[in-house]
Design a protein around this motif. Structure first.
Motif, PDB file in Angstrom:
ATOM      1  N   PHE A 137       1.066  -1.198   0.279  1.00 31.62           N
ATOM      2  CA  PHE A 137       0.092  -0.402  -0.075  1.00 31.62           C
ATOM      3  C   PHE A 137       0.806   1.490  -0.024  1.00 31.62           C
ATOM      4  N   ASP A 138       0.146   2.340  -1.256  1.00 32.04           N
ATOM      5  CA  ASP A 138       1.382   3.546  -0.880  1.00 32.04           C
ATOM      6  C   ASP A 138       0.214   4.539  -1.115  1.00 32.04           C
ATOM      7  N   VAL A 139       0.690   5.117  -0.164  1.00 28.67           N
ATOM      8  CA  VAL A 139      -0.719   6.292   0.267  1.00 28.67           C
ATOM      9  C   VAL A 139      -0.688   7.487  -0.661  1.00 28.67           C
ATOM     10  N   ALA A 140       0.603   8.018  -1.465  1.00 28.08           N
ATOM     11  CA  ALA A 140       0.614   8.879  -2.675  1.00 28.08           C
ATOM     12  C   ALA A 140      -0.180   8.450  -3.202  1.00 28.08           C
ATOM     13  N   ARG A 141       0.249   7.135  -4.004  1.00 31.83           N
ATOM     14  CA  ARG A 141      -0.262   6.444  -5.126  1.00 31.83           C
ATOM     15  C   ARG A 141      -1.340   6.277  -4.609  1.00 31.83           C
ATOM     16  N   PHE A 142      -2.560   5.834  -3.667  1.00 34.53           N
ATOM     17  CA  PHE A 142      -3.866   5.801  -3.528  1.00 34.53           C
ATOM     18  C   PHE A 142      -4.526   7.074  -3.736  1.00 34.53           C
ATOM     19  N   LEU A 143      -3.406   8.468  -3.192  1.00 29.82           N
ATOM     20  CA  LEU A 143      -4.537   9.670  -3.692  1.00 29.82           C
ATOM     21  C   LEU A 143      -4.853  10.015  -4.663  1.00 29.82           C
ATOM     22  N   GLU A 144      -3.657   9.687  -5.501  1.00 27.88           N
ATOM     23  CA  GLU A 144      -3.552  10.208  -6.790  1.00 27.88           C
ATOM     24  C   GLU A 144      -4.932   9.361  -7.485  1.00 27.88           C
ATOM     25  N   GLY A 145      -5.410   8.006  -7.217  1.00 29.52           N
ATOM     26  CA  GLY A 145      -5.896   7.331  -7.490  1.00 29.52           C
ATOM     27  C   GLY A 145      -7.223   7.836  -7.475  1.00 29.52           C
ATOM     28  N   ALA A 146      -7.245   7.822  -6.082  1.00 28.36           N
ATOM     29  CA  ALA A 146      -8.880   8.824  -5.691  1.00 28.36           C
ATOM     30  C   ALA A 146      -9.160   9.184  -5.895  1.00 28.36           C
ATOM     31  N   GLN A 147      -8.316  10.793  -6.712  1.00 27.87           N
ATOM     32  CA  GLN A 147      -8.770  11.964  -7.419  1.00 27.87           C
ATOM     33  C   GLN A 147      -9.209  10.846  -8.245  1.00 27.87           C
ATOM     34  N   ALA A 148      -8.419  10.156  -9.610  1.00 29.82           N
ATOM     35  CA  ALA A 148      -8.944   9.469 -10.452  1.00 29.82           C
ATOM     36  C   ALA A 148     -10.367   9.465 -10.705  1.00 29.82           C
ATOM     37  N   ALA A 149     -10.765   8.678  -9.633  1.00 32.86           N
ATOM     38  CA  ALA A 149     -12.270   7.792  -9.180  1.00 32.86           C
ATOM     39  C   ALA A 149     -12.968   8.889  -8.444  1.00 32.86           C
ATOM     40  N   TYR A 150     -12.454  10.244  -7.616  1.00 32.53           N
ATOM     41  CA  TYR A 150     -13.916  11.203  -8.044  1.00 32.53           C
ATOM     42  C   TYR A 150     -14.053  11.331  -8.983  1.00 32.53           C
ATOM     43  N   ARG A 151     -13.751  12.136 -10.166  1.00 29.50           N
ATOM     44  CA  ARG A 151     -13.449  12.148 -11.945  1.00 29.50           C
ATOM     45  C   ARG A 151     -15.106  11.699 -11.907  1.00 29.50           C
ATOM     46  N   MET A 152     -14.178  10.500 -12.431  1.00 31.88           N
ATOM     47  CA  MET A 152     -15.679   9.194 -12.676  1.00 31.88           C
ATOM     48  C   MET A 152     -16.445   8.901 -11.939  1.00 31.88           C
ATOM     49  N   ILE A 153     -16.491   8.741 -10.912  1.00 33.03           N
ATOM     50  CA  ILE A 153     -17.604   8.686 -10.391  1.00 33.03           C
ATOM     51  C   ILE A 153     -18.331  10.132 -10.497  1.00 33.03           C
ATOM     52  N   LEU A 154     -18.107  10.577 -10.393  1.00 28.02           N
ATOM     53  CA  LEU A 154     -18.931  12.242 -10.775  1.00 28.02           C
ATOM     54  C   LEU A 154     -19.613  12.117 -11.857  1.00 28.02           C
ATOM     55  N   GLU A 155     -18.933  12.147 -13.060  1.00 29.68           N
ATOM     56  CA  GLU A 155     -19.304  12.294 -14.543  1.00 29.68           C
ATOM     57  C   GLU A 155     -19.753  10.948 -14.551  1.00 29.68           C
ATOM     58  N   ALA A 156     -19.873   9.578 -14.159  1.00 34.60           N
ATOM     59  CA  ALA A 156     -20.884   8.609 -14.405  1.00 34.60           C
ATOM     60  C   ALA A 156     -22.349   9.060 -13.544  1.00 34.60           C
ATOM     61  N   PHE A 157     -22.066   9.576 -12.253  1.00 34.74           N
ATOM     62  CA  PHE A 157     -23.721  10.300 -12.219  1.00 34.74           C
ATOM     63  C   PHE A 157     -24.178  11.099 -13.099  1.00 34.74           C
ATOM     64  N   TRP A 158     -23.520  11.923 -13.340  1.00 33.76           N
ATOM     65  CA  TRP A 158     -24.006  13.494 -13.627  1.00 33.76           C
ATOM     66  C   TRP A 158     -24.744  12.366 -15.548  1.00 33.76           C
ATOM     67  N   LYS A 159     -23.923  11.722 -15.922  1.00 29.00           N
ATOM     68  CA  LYS A 159     -24.605  11.332 -17.327  1.00 29.00           C
ATOM     69  C   LYS A 159     -25.380  10.395 -17.178  1.00 29.00           C
ATOM     70  N   GLY A 160     -25.610   9.838 -15.178  1.00 29.41           N
ATOM     71  CA  GLY A 160     -26.952   9.087 -15.581  1.00 29.41           C
ATOM     72  C   GLY A 160     -26.321   7.329 -15.959  1.00 29.41           C
TER      73      GLY A 160
ATOM     74  N   GLY B 180     -25.650   4.329 -14.733  1.00 27.14           N
ATOM     75  CA  GLY B 180     -25.667   3.101 -13.672  1.00 27.14           C
ATOM     76  C   GLY B 180     -24.791   2.138 -13.521  1.00 27.14           C
ATOM     77  N   GLU B 181     -24.313   2.015 -15.134  1.00 26.26           N
ATOM     78  CA  GLU B 181     -23.240   0.719 -15.160  1.00 26.26           C
ATOM     79  C   GLU B 181     -21.661   0.894 -14.320  1.00 26.26           C
ATOM     80  N   GLU B 182     -21.511   2.241 -15.566  1.00 20.57           N
ATOM     81  CA  GLU B 182     -20.419   2.617 -15.106  1.00 20.57           C
ATOM     82  C   GLU B 182     -20.515   2.208 -13.220  1.00 20.57           C
TER      83      GLU B 182
END
Length: 215
Positions: A82-105, A107-109
């Motif tokens: 486990f790597d803290v900085a690597r996790f945080l970098e990935g968390a930011q990417a996930a933040y963007r992906m999840i928001l964009e999927a929610f905004w588009k509706g 559900g599969e993503e």
């Protein structure tokens, strides 16, 4: 038939590794990682955590708060990769992906990125939006900062809470495409607190979003 089987296998492999690629990849731009807990000289026991200080990046930005130090060390002890900085970098990417999927509706993503409770809440919000004849035309302008507020290890279940301070341009349109709320030229400051969870040592490498809140 053989070609179809191969294609289906490739699709299944892609889905299974998708979030791991987001929350577990190394890019070469990480801050200094947290590896194993420091030990007391001459002993295999971890050093006390009482004097643990908040971790900061080379640029001075907060990586995790002092309250999260014990949990992070426990997670690293259970999973030395486990790597803290690597996790945080990935968390930011996930933040963007999840928001964009929610905004588009989409559900599969979302099904591959979030836990059951969050998926149910998102599905309810998406259904209400569609029933009103509205659609979101939002854009994540930037993530100003992201840092770990809390980290816990319960058995082999690791939970990490991340605060995201971001600027989002938010617009709601009706069925005719007319703007009924918001503006694309005026970004709004947002402060989200998201908790990701994963079972260490399991077959599933994915960190799922299991809780959302506002700071």
């Amino acid at each position: 038939m053989t070609v179809e089987i191969v294609l289906l296998a490739l699709v299944a492999l892609f889905v299974g590794l998708r979030l791991y690629a987001v929350l577990g990849r190394r890019t070469g731009h990480e801050q200094q990682p947290v590896t194993r807990p420091e030990t007391v000289p001459g002993s295999e026991q971890p050093a006390p955590l009482a004097d643990a200080a908040p971790e900061r990046s080379e640029g001075g930005g907060l990586v995790y708060e002092e309250a999260a130090a014990g949990g992070i060390r426990a997670i690293v002890s259970a999973d030395p990769s486990f790597d803290v900085a690597r996790f945080l970098e990935g968390a930011q990417a996930a933040y963007r992906m999840i928001l964009e999927a929610f905004w588009k509706g989409d559900g599969e993503e979302l099904a591959y990125l979030v836990g059951d409770d969050v998926r149910a809440s998102f599905a309810e919000a998406i259904a209400a939006r569609e029933a009103a004849g509205h659609r979101l035309d939002n854009r994540l302008v930037q993530i100003e900062r992201a840092f770990i507020e809390d980290a816990r290890l319960d058995g082999l279940v690791a939970s990490i809470t991340v605060r995201f301070d971001a600027d989002i341009a938010a617009v709601t349109r009706n069925e005719a495409g007319e703007v009924v709320a918001g503006s694309m030229s005026d970004a709004v400051d947002t402060h989200d607190v998201w908790t990701f969870r994963r079972t260490l040592g399991g077959d599933d490498p994915n960190w799922l979003l299991v809780e959302t809140d506002e700071a």
